[in-house]
Design a protein around this motif. Sequence first.
Motif: not given
Length: 196
Positions: A145-152, A155-160, A170-177, A189-193
């Motif tokens: 998956k390609k995508g920019d690193r963002v901060l929400v 909304g409900p995921l604020k700060g992640i 659709k747009y998704y926030l991807l969290k990897e471990i 629109w709720c995400c900041q690069k």
Amino acid sequence: MNKQELNDEHSIIDDAQPLKDNLPWFGLQLFGLRQNDLGDFLKQQGMEFFVPMRDVVFIDRQGRRKHELRPVVSNLMFIKMTIDGRQLQKTLDERYKGHFYIIRKVRGSTDYYQIPARQMHEFIIMCNPEILMKKYLSEEEAKLKKGDRVLVTHGPLKGITGRLVRASGKYYLLKEIPGMAVMMKVTRWCCQKVEE
């Protein structure tokens, strides 16, 4: 997503436990070992662990629809690093030798991969089985998956933080471990690069 689901998600994130400490976590792969058995052992040892769970809907023998929490991945769990990797290896070897593998930075290395506390905290929040509109991925799928690193920022995921990826329009926030990843639906629109 209906209004009730959005409100439920909001309360789950807002009520989530704040980061308790800065202790990193280990990822553990299991071989022929049941998560419940190892979980009971870890509780006896006073160790904190996490197994990502999901709500599975199935039809029982009487034809009734049932819900049950089941592990997302049957051979993966995470243990908070209250002891170092060598001590954990020794403790687990006494009972489970050959039935587990503590994830390393690089396969064959002696250095254990340590998942930072903040990253694990955000991952645990995103894995809450009550939160809808998410997908689980393998490590390999997440790397594709390609995508920019963002901060929400709203909304409900604020700060992640995570990567903003697009799938099925659709747009998704991807969290990897190590071992897996989770994608949760988000409005771009709720995400900041943020810079890497």
